[in-house]
Design a protein around this motif. Structure first.
Motif, PDB file in Angstrom:
ATOM      1  N   ALA A   1      49.607 -14.248  14.663  1.00 29.31           N
ATOM      2  CA  ALA A   1      49.945 -14.265  13.240  1.00 29.31           C
ATOM      3  C   ALA A   1      48.750 -14.723  12.420  1.00 29.31           C
ATOM      4  CB  ALA A   1      51.127 -15.193  12.982  1.00 29.31           C
ATOM      5  N   LEU A   2      48.504 -14.029  11.322  1.00 28.36           N
ATOM      6  CA  LEU A   2      47.482 -14.455  10.373  1.00 28.36           C
ATOM      7  C   LEU A   2      48.080 -15.508   9.441  1.00 28.36           C
ATOM      8  CD1 LEU A   2      45.875 -11.003   9.483  1.00 28.36           C
ATOM      9  CD2 LEU A   2      45.080 -12.713  11.129  1.00 28.36           C
ATOM     10  N   GLY A   3      47.271 -16.027   8.555  1.00 34.95           N
ATOM     11  CA  GLY A   3      47.705 -17.083   7.647  1.00 34.95           C
ATOM     12  C   GLY A   3      48.816 -16.686   6.694  1.00 34.95           C
ATOM     13  N   ASN A   4      48.992 -15.395   6.478  1.00 40.75           N
ATOM     14  CA  ASN A   4      50.074 -14.936   5.595  1.00 40.75           C
ATOM     15  C   ASN A   4      51.287 -14.458   6.389  1.00 40.75           C
ATOM     16  OD1 ASN A   4      49.169 -12.532   6.651  1.00 40.75           O
ATOM     17  ND2 ASN A   4      48.848 -11.518   4.679  1.00 40.75           N
ATOM     18  N   GLY A   5      51.263 -14.670   7.707  1.00 41.21           N
ATOM     19  CA  GLY A   5      52.388 -14.285   8.550  1.00 41.21           C
ATOM     20  C   GLY A   5      52.296 -12.900   9.157  1.00 41.21           C
TER      21      GLY A   5
ATOM     22  N   ASP B   1      44.011 -10.403   2.252  1.00 34.99           N
ATOM     23  CA  ASP B   1      44.553 -10.025   0.943  1.00 34.99           C
ATOM     24  C   ASP B   1      44.246 -11.049  -0.140  1.00 34.99           C
ATOM     25  OD1 ASP B   1      45.671  -7.760   2.198  1.00 34.99           O
ATOM     26  OD2 ASP B   1      47.485  -8.886   2.714  1.00 34.99           O
ATOM     27  N   MET B   2      42.965 -11.363  -0.320  1.00 37.23           N
ATOM     28  CA  MET B   2      42.544 -12.328  -1.335  1.00 37.23           C
ATOM     29  C   MET B   2      43.091 -11.984  -2.716  1.00 37.23           C
ATOM     30  SD  MET B   2      38.576 -13.156  -0.393  1.00 37.23           S
ATOM     31  CE  MET B   2      38.365 -13.856  -2.001  1.00 37.23           C
ATOM     32  N   GLU B   3      43.248 -10.699  -2.964  1.00 35.79           N
ATOM     33  CA  GLU B   3      43.721 -10.275  -4.280  1.00 35.79           C
ATOM     34  C   GLU B   3      45.166 -10.737  -4.543  1.00 35.79           C
ATOM     35  OE1 GLU B   3      44.590  -7.157  -1.241  1.00 35.79           O
ATOM     36  OE2 GLU B   3      42.784  -8.253  -1.792  1.00 35.79           O
ATOM     37  N   LYS B   4      45.849 -11.203  -3.518  1.00 36.96           N
ATOM     38  CA  LYS B   4      47.226 -11.687  -3.669  1.00 36.96           C
ATOM     39  C   LYS B   4      47.299 -13.214  -3.698  1.00 36.96           C
ATOM     40  CE  LYS B   4      49.178  -7.647  -1.363  1.00 36.96           C
ATOM     41  NZ  LYS B   4      49.922  -7.165  -0.185  1.00 36.96           N
ATOM     42  N   ASP B   5      46.152 -13.890  -3.734  1.00 36.75           N
ATOM     43  CA  ASP B   5      46.138 -15.355  -3.717  1.00 36.75           C
ATOM     44  C   ASP B   5      46.958 -15.963  -4.858  1.00 36.75           C
ATOM     45  OD1 ASP B   5      44.556 -15.332  -1.479  1.00 36.75           O
ATOM     46  OD2 ASP B   5      42.807 -16.266  -2.427  1.00 36.75           O
ATOM     47  N   ALA B   6      46.873 -15.385  -6.045  1.00 36.66           N
ATOM     48  CA  ALA B   6      47.574 -15.939  -7.213  1.00 36.66           C
ATOM     49  C   ALA B   6      49.096 -15.882  -7.043  1.00 36.66           C
ATOM     50  CB  ALA B   6      47.155 -15.201  -8.484  1.00 36.66           C
ATOM     51  N   ASP B   7      49.569 -14.931  -6.249  1.00 35.55           N
ATOM     52  CA  ASP B   7      51.008 -14.773  -6.044  1.00 35.55           C
ATOM     53  C   ASP B   7      51.525 -15.522  -4.815  1.00 35.55           C
ATOM     54  OD1 ASP B   7      50.997 -13.018  -8.224  1.00 35.55           O
ATOM     55  OD2 ASP B   7      50.565 -11.301  -6.926  1.00 35.55           O
ATOM     56  N   ALA B   8      50.633 -16.183  -4.087  1.00 33.57           N
ATOM     57  CA  ALA B   8      51.029 -16.867  -2.855  1.00 33.57           C
ATOM     58  C   ALA B   8      51.920 -18.067  -3.147  1.00 33.57           C
ATOM     59  CB  ALA B   8      49.787 -17.321  -2.087  1.00 33.57           C
ATOM     60  N   GLU B   9      52.778 -18.388  -2.197  1.00 27.55           N
ATOM     61  CA  GLU B   9      53.687 -19.532  -2.334  1.00 27.55           C
ATOM     62  C   GLU B   9      52.897 -20.828  -2.524  1.00 27.55           C
ATOM     63  OE1 GLU B   9      56.990 -21.779   0.428  1.00 27.55           O
ATOM     64  OE2 GLU B   9      56.652 -19.641   0.747  1.00 27.55           O
ATOM     65  N   TYR B  10      51.775 -20.933  -1.853  1.00 19.29           N
ATOM     66  CA  TYR B  10      50.866 -22.067  -2.026  1.00 19.29           C
ATOM     67  C   TYR B  10      49.451 -21.506  -2.110  1.00 19.29           C
ATOM     68  CZ  TYR B  10      50.160 -21.375   2.977  1.00 19.29           C
ATOM     69  OH  TYR B  10      49.879 -20.816   4.199  1.00 19.29           O
TER      70      TYR B  10
ATOM     71  N   SER C   1      33.259  -5.181   5.684  1.00 19.20           N
ATOM     72  CA  SER C   1      33.011  -3.754   5.436  1.00 19.20           C
ATOM     73  C   SER C   1      34.310  -2.950   5.418  1.00 19.20           C
ATOM     74  CB  SER C   1      32.046  -3.185   6.485  1.00 19.20           C
ATOM     75  OG  SER C   1      32.685  -3.073   7.747  1.00 19.20           O
ATOM     76  N   THR C   2      35.408  -3.550   5.905  1.00 20.48           N
ATOM     77  CA  THR C   2      36.673  -2.820   5.943  1.00 20.48           C
ATOM     78  C   THR C   2      37.823  -3.541   5.237  1.00 20.48           C
ATOM     79  OG1 THR C   2      37.260  -3.792   8.082  1.00 20.48           O
ATOM     80  CG2 THR C   2      36.116  -1.661   8.119  1.00 20.48           C
ATOM     81  N   GLU C   3      37.690  -4.864   5.014  1.00 23.24           N
ATOM     82  CA  GLU C   3      38.744  -5.649   4.378  1.00 23.24           C
ATOM     83  C   GLU C   3      38.113  -6.626   3.396  1.00 23.24           C
ATOM     84  OE1 GLU C   3      41.716  -7.449   6.950  1.00 23.24           O
ATOM     85  OE2 GLU C   3      41.060  -6.176   8.603  1.00 23.24           O
ATOM     86  N   SER C   4      38.947  -7.186   2.515  1.00 24.66           N
ATOM     87  CA  SER C   4      38.410  -8.161   1.569  1.00 24.66           C
ATOM     88  C   SER C   4      38.145  -9.482   2.289  1.00 24.66           C
ATOM     89  CB  SER C   4      39.374  -8.375   0.398  1.00 24.66           C
ATOM     90  OG  SER C   4      40.595  -8.920   0.840  1.00 24.66           O
TER      91      SER C   4
ATOM     92  N   ALA D   1      40.462 -21.173   8.021  1.00 24.00           N
ATOM     93  CA  ALA D   1      41.671 -20.977   7.215  1.00 24.00           C
ATOM     94  C   ALA D   1      41.462 -19.861   6.200  1.00 24.00           C
ATOM     95  CB  ALA D   1      42.039 -22.280   6.508  1.00 24.00           C
ATOM     96  N   ASP D   2      40.281 -19.798   5.631  1.00 24.81           N
ATOM     97  CA  ASP D   2      39.935 -18.750   4.658  1.00 24.81           C
ATOM     98  C   ASP D   2      40.005 -17.379   5.329  1.00 24.81           C
ATOM     99  OD1 ASP D   2      38.540 -16.952   2.932  1.00 24.81           O
ATOM    100  OD2 ASP D   2      37.303 -18.567   2.143  1.00 24.81           O
ATOM    101  N   LEU D   3      39.320 -17.243   6.459  1.00 28.26           N
ATOM    102  CA  LEU D   3      39.244 -15.941   7.121  1.00 28.26           C
ATOM    103  C   LEU D   3      40.576 -15.484   7.709  1.00 28.26           C
ATOM    104  CD1 LEU D   3      35.781 -16.214   8.923  1.00 28.26           C
ATOM    105  CD2 LEU D   3      36.353 -14.770   6.955  1.00 28.26           C
ATOM    106  N   CYS D   4      41.443 -16.420   8.072  1.00 24.53           N
ATOM    107  CA  CYS D   4      42.719 -16.003   8.670  1.00 24.53           C
ATOM    108  C   CYS D   4      43.730 -15.588   7.599  1.00 24.53           C
ATOM    109  CB  CYS D   4      43.282 -17.086   9.586  1.00 24.53           C
ATOM    110  SG  CYS D   4      44.289 -18.326   8.793  1.00 24.53           S
ATOM    111  N   ARG D   5      43.346 -15.712   6.338  1.00 24.76           N
ATOM    112  CA  ARG D   5      44.254 -15.347   5.246  1.00 24.76           C
ATOM    113  C   ARG D   5      43.731 -14.077   4.563  1.00 24.76           C
ATOM    114  NH1 ARG D   5      49.111 -17.585   2.855  1.00 24.76           N
ATOM    115  NH2 ARG D   5      49.410 -16.176   1.120  1.00 24.76           N
TER     116      ARG D   5
END
Length: 190
Positions: free
Chosen positions: A18-22, A78-87, A148-151, A72-76
């Motif tokens: 599991a990644l940091g966002n599940g 979809d950076m563009e969704k950070d503002a919508d994250a629960e925490y 090169s393939t993900e944010s 912790a940064d790399l395991c999470r």
């Protein structure tokens, strides 16, 4: 408070984690390889600390904590969704990169300029710091490949780039401020 004392979960038995966002991904995914190598870098820093003391040990302790932040940064994704994250997801910051740059400049100020490549070795601490340097460089390559393939947080990649430089300069400091560096002699054994 619930205390978990179970080390094995069996959730990775099929080759996924599991990644940091599940999100579940293959254990051999680019993202897992990147943050896994950051973890490996952290383990090499732990070995180096066995030979460090004083301010060098203090700096290495800070780096170890930063490397957990970086993992912790790399395991999470979809950076563009950070503002919508629960925490608020933990991300490496420019301040952490700048601290490394300042420390590199301070350490480098006492060293004579290089006139040869350096072989990994000299003191036990210097040899361990060279191992830290090479593993952190691999973590950087894997993070750049992932980017090169993900944010990926640009400051995370910058941190890894500065970190390998930090380890190189620190290895020279650990070799009696460069006086005991082991210099490469091109073609010495021909």
């Amino acid at each position: 408070m619930v205390v978990l004392n179970k080390i094995y979960t069996r959730t990775g038995d099929a080759g996924e984690t599991a990644l940091g966002n599940g999100t579940r991904v293959a254990k051999h995914s680019q993202r897992v390889n990147a943050y896994g190598t950051v973890d490996e870098t952290n383990a090499t820093v732990g070995l180096a600390r066995q030979h460090a003391d004083g301010s060098m040990d203090d700096k290495l302790a800070m780096i170890q904590n930063d490397l957990f932040d970086l993992g912790a940064d790399l395991c999470r994704p979809d950076m563009e969704k950070d503002a919508d994250a629960e925490y608020q997801p933990l991300r490496v910051t420019k301040v952490q990169v700048e601290r490394l740059e300042t420390e590199i400049d301070e350490m480098n100020a006492v060293l004579e300029p290089l006139r040869s490549f350096i072989l990994p070795g000299g003191s036990a601490l210097a040899a361990q710091l060279h191992l830290c340097r090479t593993v952190s460089r691999r973590a950087e390559r894997l993070s750049v490949e992932l980017a090169s393939t993900e944010s990926v947080n640009a400051d995370a990649v910058k941190y890894l780039n500065r970190l390998s430089d930090w380890f190189f300069v620190a290895s020279r400091v650990a070799n009696n401020d460069g006086k005991d560096d082991v210099l490469w002699v091109p073609g010495a054994n021909r």
